[in-house]
Write a protein that holds these residues in place. Structure first.
Motif, mmCIF file in Angstrom:
data_model
loop_
_atom_site.group_PDB
_atom_site.id
_atom_site.type_symbol
_atom_site.label_atom_id
_atom_site.label_comp_id
_atom_site.label_asym_id
_atom_site.label_seq_id
_atom_site.Cartn_x
_atom_site.Cartn_y
_atom_site.Cartn_z
ATOM 1 N N TYR A 479 0.795 -1.218 0.000
ATOM 2 C CA TYR A 479 0.000 0.000 0.000
ATOM 3 C C TYR A 479 0.835 1.279 0.000
ATOM 4 O O TYR A 479 0.276 2.371 0.038
ATOM 5 C CB TYR A 479 -0.929 0.025 1.230
ATOM 6 N N ARG A 480 2.128 1.160 0.027
ATOM 7 C CA ARG A 480 3.065 2.294 -0.055
ATOM 8 C C ARG A 480 2.755 3.383 0.957
ATOM 9 O O ARG A 480 2.825 3.111 2.158
ATOM 10 C CB ARG A 480 3.086 2.819 -1.490
ATOM 11 N N MET A 481 2.376 4.583 0.550
ATOM 12 C CA MET A 481 2.177 5.667 1.505
ATOM 13 C C MET A 481 1.091 5.330 2.525
ATOM 14 O O MET A 481 1.231 5.605 3.718
ATOM 15 C CB MET A 481 1.828 6.963 0.782
ATOM 16 N N PHE A 482 -0.003 4.737 2.074
ATOM 17 C CA PHE A 482 -1.047 4.374 3.034
ATOM 18 C C PHE A 482 -0.606 3.218 3.931
ATOM 19 O O PHE A 482 -1.129 3.041 5.027
ATOM 20 C CB PHE A 482 -2.342 4.020 2.290
ATOM 21 N N GLY A 483 0.369 2.459 3.453
ATOM 22 C CA GLY A 483 0.965 1.453 4.324
ATOM 23 C C GLY A 483 1.723 2.101 5.460
ATOM 24 O O GLY A 483 1.682 1.639 6.616
ATOM 25 N N LEU A 484 2.434 3.204 5.189
ATOM 26 C CA LEU A 484 3.143 3.937 6.245
ATOM 27 C C LEU A 484 2.144 4.532 7.235
ATOM 28 O O LEU A 484 2.364 4.500 8.454
ATOM 29 C CB LEU A 484 3.995 5.036 5.607
ATOM 30 N N ILE A 485 1.043 5.085 6.709
ATOM 31 C CA ILE A 485 0.005 5.645 7.596
ATOM 32 C C ILE A 485 -0.553 4.547 8.509
ATOM 33 O O ILE A 485 -0.755 4.753 9.712
ATOM 34 C CB ILE A 485 -1.122 6.271 6.760
ATOM 35 N N THR A 486 -0.783 3.382 7.935
ATOM 36 C CA THR A 486 -1.310 2.264 8.720
ATOM 37 C C THR A 486 -0.342 1.851 9.817
ATOM 38 O O THR A 486 -0.745 1.580 10.953
ATOM 39 C CB THR A 486 -1.605 1.074 7.804
ATOM 40 N N CYS A 487 0.948 1.812 9.510
ATOM 41 C CA CYS A 487 1.940 1.397 10.502
ATOM 42 C C CYS A 487 2.039 2.409 11.644
ATOM 43 O O CYS A 487 2.228 2.033 12.804
ATOM 44 C CB CYS A 487 3.302 1.212 9.831
ATOM 45 N N SER A 603 -5.749 7.252 11.653
ATOM 46 C CA SER A 603 -5.187 7.123 10.303
ATOM 47 C C SER A 603 -5.840 8.126 9.341
ATOM 48 O O SER A 603 -5.182 8.659 8.436
ATOM 49 C CB SER A 603 -5.373 5.690 9.794
ATOM 50 N N ARG A 604 -7.128 8.411 9.550
ATOM 51 C CA ARG A 604 -7.789 9.399 8.692
ATOM 52 C C ARG A 604 -7.207 10.791 8.933
ATOM 53 O O ARG A 604 -7.029 11.575 7.983
ATOM 54 C CB ARG A 604 -9.294 9.404 8.954
ATOM 55 N N GLY A 605 -6.912 11.105 10.195
ATOM 56 C CA GLY A 605 -6.298 12.398 10.474
ATOM 57 C C GLY A 605 -4.945 12.545 9.807
ATOM 58 O O GLY A 605 -4.607 13.604 9.264
ATOM 59 N N ILE A 606 -4.143 11.457 9.856
ATOM 60 C CA ILE A 606 -2.824 11.505 9.208
ATOM 61 C C ILE A 606 -2.976 11.645 7.692
ATOM 62 O O ILE A 606 -2.259 12.436 7.035
ATOM 63 C CB ILE A 606 -2.019 10.243 9.574
ATOM 64 N N ALA A 607 -3.891 10.894 7.097
ATOM 65 C CA ALA A 607 -4.113 10.985 5.645
ATOM 66 C C ALA A 607 -4.575 12.374 5.250
ATOM 67 O O ALA A 607 -4.166 12.910 4.198
ATOM 68 C CB ALA A 607 -5.143 9.936 5.219
ATOM 69 N N THR A 608 -5.406 13.008 6.064
ATOM 70 C CA THR A 608 -5.876 14.366 5.758
ATOM 71 C C THR A 608 -4.730 15.361 5.832
ATOM 72 O O THR A 608 -4.657 16.302 5.035
ATOM 73 C CB THR A 608 -6.995 14.755 6.740
ATOM 74 N N LEU A 609 -3.826 15.173 6.815
ATOM 75 C CA LEU A 609 -2.662 16.055 6.906
ATOM 76 C C LEU A 609 -1.806 15.960 5.647
ATOM 77 O O LEU A 609 -1.254 16.958 5.167
ATOM 78 C CB LEU A 609 -1.815 15.693 8.132
ATOM 79 N N ILE A 610 -1.679 14.759 5.088
ATOM 80 C CA ILE A 610 -0.801 14.569 3.925
ATOM 81 C C ILE A 610 -1.475 15.011 2.633
ATOM 82 O O ILE A 610 -0.869 15.708 1.808
ATOM 83 C CB ILE A 610 -0.383 13.079 3.835
ATOM 84 N N TYR A 611 -2.752 14.644 2.456
ATOM 85 C CA TYR A 611 -3.388 14.875 1.167
ATOM 86 C C TYR A 611 -4.463 15.964 1.191
ATOM 87 O O TYR A 611 -4.893 16.425 0.136
ATOM 88 C CB TYR A 611 -4.031 13.573 0.657
ATOM 89 N N GLY A 612 -4.918 16.358 2.333
ATOM 90 C CA GLY A 612 -6.044 17.281 2.373
ATOM 91 C C GLY A 612 -5.710 18.694 1.954
ATOM 92 O O GLY A 612 -6.562 19.435 1.461
#
Length: 622
Positions: A479-487, A603-612
């Motif tokens: 999952y690459r970047m989302f794999g890092l977010i998951t970890c 994980s949603r908060g981290i994803a929003t920080l990166i892509y939002g």
């Protein structure tokens, strides 16, 4: 389209900060230590500390420090486990039977963390080590107690029916024998006993009548006593605050007690080993000193020793009635306090209705006369006989208070004359926990060393670490970047589990570590659902930011539904299981709750920080 509220970020930061603070104490190792606790009549003070230090130095046993803690116990810290064992042997020989010496673990957590309630998790016997007790019901004492109770019932029955007697005492062969006074009609006694004791065998001769208790009833009494003692020991351990103890019946008359995660093993040993209770008895008029020296004791009396020391250096004797007015077995509640009037620690006692009625009946007829309070304690001992350790039990019976009955008493009254507030607190604890149905002795005591626990901890943590690393590698590759977010979310999840278990005072065992490993796997499942949902939305042609938002929204409901069912399974194991199963259920529930939060929210908060924050997002690394 991809937004996250600021207050949710604040919640995440707060949760992360608290998790770090309350998980950190688990990183501080504990020092091997020897703890010395005073039995009744002994005292832990500077003089004792000096004696212990001198004995250890004389025997060449290395120790780091010794100190008297706020709890009034002496704690000797050692550098190694071998030194701890040697120190315990030296200290036990030096202080004698007036103290309880036990192996312990001393905390090294900084004071500021302890001040805010941050403490390490308790570790089970399979991880940290601990104490295993094997206790056996004293059959002779239990039977003697039953015979004495039967004798008392017979005395009351004869007195109530105005039948005079010379004596009622336990006899040979499971019997209780009543010797009637001359001129009494024996034919009146037999129907009374047959009415009140229908299962007993009654035999009558010229001037005496005997009651034989069937062996089957005595066996049943012992069986019931073991079961009641298991409940009483559970109450006492709960009063001590021991986490997840294991109390199991072993054989016909033995009980195995395992105390994992115990912070004060000496206190636990003393509370479990002592059968302490109070008895209220009337004072018999007469010269107690003369009766002790001559041996001419009134038939209705017994000689007890008081706390007061006479001119000859011996405790002054007191003549007390054999009949017990009431005892700790009829107690409902007990609290310790300091009595300002007498200037001594005291215990406030509340009896049940039967005990209150007996106290009322006695005191209304004996106002102006004296009543004594007897403190009874059975203390386990180990003596050397021909070079071998022999376990015995010392029974201490001491009159702690003799007072004049000023008025009629009932269910609520006070007992004064105790030596210290700690003694009052311990006595109130024992009384609240309930009296043992039958006395018990220690027949085996094993201290499980931390060496096996250390190996188990390393293997358990290695298993958790490998499960985390495997998940990390899979997610990073797949999952690459989302794999890092998951970890990152998985790491926070583990931190939260350790923090929650520390705050709740839960006990970590090998099944608990298995539960944490399972938590990692379930958290992976939740993130797989989210990531695959995002991929599906991308395949449908949605813009990346919209696909991320929809992926989290649509997967959240499925994740919560799945976690609810798993949480209920963990709840069932925790509620109805015991020992390892209970620990597995606890970690499973905590892990499910934290994994649902980290997977859906963190994980949603981290994803929003990166892509939002990007206005034009053409692709997502997933």
């Amino acid at each position: 389209m991809l937004e996250y509220s600021r207050w949710k970020y604040l919640v995440i930061l707060l949760v992360l900060a608290l998790s770090v603070v309350y998980a950190v104490p688990n990183a501080f190792p504990q020092d091997p230590a020897v703890q010395v606790t005073a039995n009744r009549g002994s005292q832990v003070d500077a003089a004792l500390k000096t004696r212990v230090d001198a004995a250890l130095k004389k025997q060449g046993v290395p120790f780091a420090s010794s100190e008297i803690g706020k709890d009034g116990n002496l704690l000797v810290r050692t550098a190694t486990d071998d030194a701890q064992t040697r120190a315990a042997d030296v200290v036990r020989e030096e202080v004698g039977s007036g103290y309880v010496v036990a192996l312990n673990q001393a905390s090294t957590v900084p004071g500021w963390l302890r001040a805010i309630g941050a403490r390490p998790m308790f570790l089970g016997l399979d991880l940290r080590g601990g104490v295993h007790f094997l206790m056996q019901v004293d059959r002779e004492a239990a039977l003697a107690k039953r015979f004495e109770a039967t004798a008392e019932d017979m005395r009351v029955l004869l007195r109530d029916n105005r039948i005079r007697y010379n004596s009622v005492e336990p006899g040979a062969g499971n019997t209780v024998v009543a010797v009637l006074s001359p001129g009494q009609d024996l034919s009146k006694v037999r129907p009374l006993l047959a009415r009140d004791m229908p299962t007993y065998q009654i035999e009558a001769t010229a001037d005496r009548i005997s009651v034989r208790i069937p062996q089957a009833e005595l066996d049943k009494m012992l069986t019931d006593a073991v079961q009641q003692n298991i409940g009483t020991l559970s109450n006492r351990i709960n009063e001590l605050g021991v986490a997840e103890p294991i109390i199991q019946r072993q054989g016909a008359d033995r009980i195995a007690v395992q105390l994992p995660g115990v912070q004060d093993t000496a206190q636990a040993k003393r509370i479990l080993g002592a059968t302490a209770t109070l008895e209220y008895r009337g004072v018999v008029e007469g010269n107690a000193v003369e009766a002790r020296e001559s041996g001419n004791v009134p038939p209705e009396a017994r000689i007890y020793n008081s706390k007061t020391i006479g001119p000859d250096g011996k405790p002054l004797p007191v003549l007390l009635n054999k009949r017990i007015i009431t005892s700790g077995e009829q107690l409902q509640n007990a609290t310790s306090f300091f009595d300002s009037q007498s200037g001594t620690p005291a215990v406030s006692v509340r009896l049940n209705s039967a005990g209150g009625q007996r106290m009322y009946d006695y005191t209304k007829d004996h106002v102006g006369k004296s009543m004594a309070v007897v403190y009874i304690e059975r203390v386990p001992e180990v003596k050397l006989v021909d070079g071998k350790e022999v376990r015995t039990t010392r029974v201490n019976e001491q009159v702690i208070s003799v007072a004049t009955i000023q008025g009629v008493l009932n269910r609520d009254f006070q007992t004064t004359g105790l030596e210290s507030m700690k003694e009052g607190a311990d006595l109130a604890l024992l009384l609240r926990a309930g009296a043992l149905a039958a006395p018990m002795d220690f027949v085996d005591e094993r201290t499980i060393g931390p060496s096996l626990g250390k190996e188990n901890i390393e293997r358990g943590l290695t298993a958790v670490a490998f499960s985390f690393v495997f998940a990390l590698l899979f997610f990073l590759v797949y999952y690459r970047m989302f794999g890092l977010i998951t970890c990152i979310a998985l790491l926070i999840n583990l931190l939260m589990v350790f923090a929650l278990m520390s705050v709740l005072g839960a006990t970590m065992s090998l099944p608990g570590l298995a539960g944490i490993a399972l938590t990692v796997g379930m958290s992976v499942d939740a993130n797989v659902l989210i990531n695959e949902r995002i991929r599906e939305e991308l395949r449908l042609g949605l813009p990346p930011q919209k696909a991320i938002a929809e992926g989290y929204e649509r997967a959240s409901g499925t994740i919560l539904d799945a976690n609810v069912t798993a949480f209920l399974a963990g709840l069932a194991m925790f509620a109805f299981g015991s020992g390892p199963l209970k620990g597995f259920g606890m970690t499973t529930m905590l892990g499910i709750a934290t994994s649902a939060y980290t997977a859906v929210s963190v994980s949603r908060g981290i994803a929003t920080l990166i892509y939002g924050g990007r206005k034009k997002l053409k692709s997502v690394a997933i």
